[in-house]
Design a protein around this motif. Sequence first.
Motif, PDB file in Angstrom:
ATOM      1  N   UNK A  98     -43.457  -1.504 -33.611  1.00  4.16           N
ATOM      2  CA  UNK A  98     -44.328  -2.070 -32.758  1.00  4.16           C
ATOM      3  C   UNK A  98     -45.969  -2.177 -32.921  1.00  4.16           C
ATOM      4  N   UNK A  99     -45.988  -0.947 -33.804  1.00 11.96           N
ATOM      5  CA  UNK A  99     -47.315  -0.452 -34.245  1.00 11.96           C
ATOM      6  C   UNK A  99     -48.292  -1.582 -34.698  1.00 11.96           C
ATOM      7  N   UNK A 100     -47.431  -2.449 -35.626  1.00 14.58           N
ATOM      8  CA  UNK A 100     -48.215  -3.414 -36.384  1.00 14.58           C
ATOM      9  C   UNK A 100     -48.533  -4.529 -35.527  1.00 14.58           C
ATOM     10  N   UNK A 101     -47.798  -4.807 -34.300  1.00 15.99           N
ATOM     11  CA  UNK A 101     -47.957  -5.904 -33.415  1.00 15.99           C
ATOM     12  C   UNK A 101     -48.614  -5.938 -32.177  1.00 15.99           C
ATOM     13  N   UNK A 102     -48.965  -4.393 -31.764  1.00 20.28           N
ATOM     14  CA  UNK A 102     -49.957  -4.486 -30.578  1.00 20.28           C
ATOM     15  C   UNK A 102     -50.480  -3.038 -30.502  1.00 20.28           C
ATOM     16  N   UNK A 103     -51.070  -2.569 -29.626  1.00 16.46           N
ATOM     17  CA  UNK A 103     -51.890  -1.344 -29.501  1.00 16.46           C
ATOM     18  C   UNK A 103     -50.559  -0.512 -28.421  1.00 16.46           C
ATOM     19  N   UNK A 104     -50.155   0.668 -29.165  1.00 16.40           N
ATOM     20  CA  UNK A 104     -49.045   1.452 -28.672  1.00 16.40           C
ATOM     21  C   UNK A 104     -49.055   2.979 -28.831  1.00 16.40           C
ATOM     22  N   UNK A 105     -48.747   3.809 -27.846  1.00 17.22           N
ATOM     23  CA  UNK A 105     -48.729   5.042 -27.971  1.00 17.22           C
ATOM     24  C   UNK A 105     -47.476   5.736 -27.622  1.00 17.22           C
ATOM     25  N   UNK A 106     -47.106   7.140 -27.930  1.00 21.74           N
ATOM     26  CA  UNK A 106     -45.957   7.562 -27.331  1.00 21.74           C
ATOM     27  C   UNK A 106     -46.238   8.891 -26.643  1.00 21.74           C
ATOM     28  N   UNK A 107     -45.409   9.114 -25.668  1.00 27.75           N
ATOM     29  CA  UNK A 107     -45.273  10.389 -24.885  1.00 27.75           C
ATOM     30  C   UNK A 107     -43.993  10.975 -24.824  1.00 27.75           C
ATOM     31  N   UNK A 136     -30.156  -0.227 -34.964  1.00 26.61           N
ATOM     32  CA  UNK A 136     -31.272  -1.309 -35.714  1.00 26.61           C
ATOM     33  C   UNK A 136     -31.594  -2.474 -34.693  1.00 26.61           C
ATOM     34  N   UNK A 137     -30.495  -2.933 -34.264  1.00 29.35           N
ATOM     35  CA  UNK A 137     -30.606  -4.178 -33.616  1.00 29.35           C
ATOM     36  C   UNK A 137     -31.552  -4.198 -32.353  1.00 29.35           C
ATOM     37  N   UNK A 138     -31.557  -3.061 -31.708  1.00 32.84           N
ATOM     38  CA  UNK A 138     -32.577  -2.651 -30.620  1.00 32.84           C
ATOM     39  C   UNK A 138     -34.011  -2.869 -31.033  1.00 32.84           C
ATOM     40  N   UNK A 139     -34.218  -2.258 -32.256  1.00 32.39           N
ATOM     41  CA  UNK A 139     -35.554  -2.152 -32.880  1.00 32.39           C
ATOM     42  C   UNK A 139     -36.020  -3.645 -33.179  1.00 32.39           C
ATOM     43  N   UNK A 140     -35.316  -4.458 -33.693  1.00 35.17           N
ATOM     44  CA  UNK A 140     -35.338  -5.801 -34.039  1.00 35.17           C
ATOM     45  C   UNK A 140     -35.738  -6.512 -32.954  1.00 35.17           C
ATOM     46  N   UNK A 141     -34.819  -6.139 -31.826  1.00 37.45           N
ATOM     47  CA  UNK A 141     -35.298  -7.090 -30.488  1.00 37.45           C
ATOM     48  C   UNK A 141     -36.571  -6.757 -29.946  1.00 37.45           C
ATOM     49  N   UNK A 142     -36.972  -5.511 -30.166  1.00 38.07           N
ATOM     50  CA  UNK A 142     -38.275  -5.169 -29.725  1.00 38.07           C
ATOM     51  C   UNK A 142     -39.387  -6.322 -30.322  1.00 38.07           C
ATOM     52  N   UNK A 143     -39.286  -6.616 -31.457  1.00 35.91           N
ATOM     53  CA  UNK A 143     -40.224  -7.113 -32.339  1.00 35.91           C
ATOM     54  C   UNK A 143     -40.468  -8.625 -31.598  1.00 35.91           C
ATOM     55  N   UNK A 144     -39.392  -9.213 -31.055  1.00 36.49           N
ATOM     56  CA  UNK A 144     -39.148 -10.432 -30.368  1.00 36.49           C
ATOM     57  C   UNK A 144     -39.927 -10.366 -29.185  1.00 36.49           C
ATOM     58  N   UNK A 145     -39.868  -9.097 -28.521  1.00 38.22           N
ATOM     59  CA  UNK A 145     -40.681  -8.930 -27.067  1.00 38.22           C
ATOM     60  C   UNK A 145     -42.110  -8.678 -27.190  1.00 38.22           C
ATOM     61  N   UNK A 146     -42.401  -8.144 -28.480  1.00 32.37           N
ATOM     62  CA  UNK A 146     -43.818  -7.898 -28.715  1.00 32.37           C
ATOM     63  C   UNK A 146     -45.142  -8.735 -28.118  1.00 32.37           C
TER      64      UNK A 146
END
Length: 255
Positions: A229-238, A193-203
């Motif tokens: 990240x979906x609520x922070x920026x335009x992002x897609x998944x492959x 979960x901490x990785x996902x929280x860190x992603x928010x700071x990188x948004x």
Amino acid sequence: FPDLTVGRLGDNQRDKPEACDVLIATRHSAASRRPLPEDGQGGLLIADECHGFGGGILRKSLIGAYDERLGLTATLERSDDAIERGILPFFGGVCFRYDFAAAIDDGVCAQPRVAFVSVPLESQERADYVATEQQLVNARRVLRAISEMPSGFAEFLAVVTHLAEQDSSENGRAAREYLDALGKRREIVANSAAKHKALTTLAPTIRDAAGALVFTETVRAANHAINRLDSELSIEIITGETPRNAREDLLGALR
């Protein structure tokens, strides 16, 4: 090669070497259909990402009937001994190396800037991780007691995988527990979960970039990243399940 006939094998295409000058094949199609050169022609076999041809199935696509062979890869390494025992002998060794430093000097690759960010496991994740580590230790103790068990990790893992598939005794059970614990440990770290929280700071940094790639260890972790990240920026998944046309559209949009 505008003056040559180019055939395809794979993805519902079934051309044969005798009907074309160059045949482009997927690895699995080459392994299952084994397209042989015409009699007496010898031929040239080029294998891209050749480190991936070490497995039992894909190894069948390294067809000895081709007199000349060229393997290409940026990562000549595997967790088993297939490089030394199969791939290098088939291709006759390494004929050329182009390292990262030379590529940077030549302007082929950009100079990287690397930063490592450590994040803590949450209390439950830490407890699960410790329990999984103990499962690994217990299983490893049984496996290391087997006579003539190799000491190198790659060789050890190959034997463990064989035992897990073929042995129903205590050794086989220990092998399955060991591999299960390896997978669990990987999942715990990948989905922290901490990785996902860190992603928010990188948004904000990702949003301000001309384009960004975010790699994850598992598909589940990729989905967590999307949700974060979906609520922070335009992002897609492959992922491996993304259809080819959709993949091309997404990569085109990134460009």
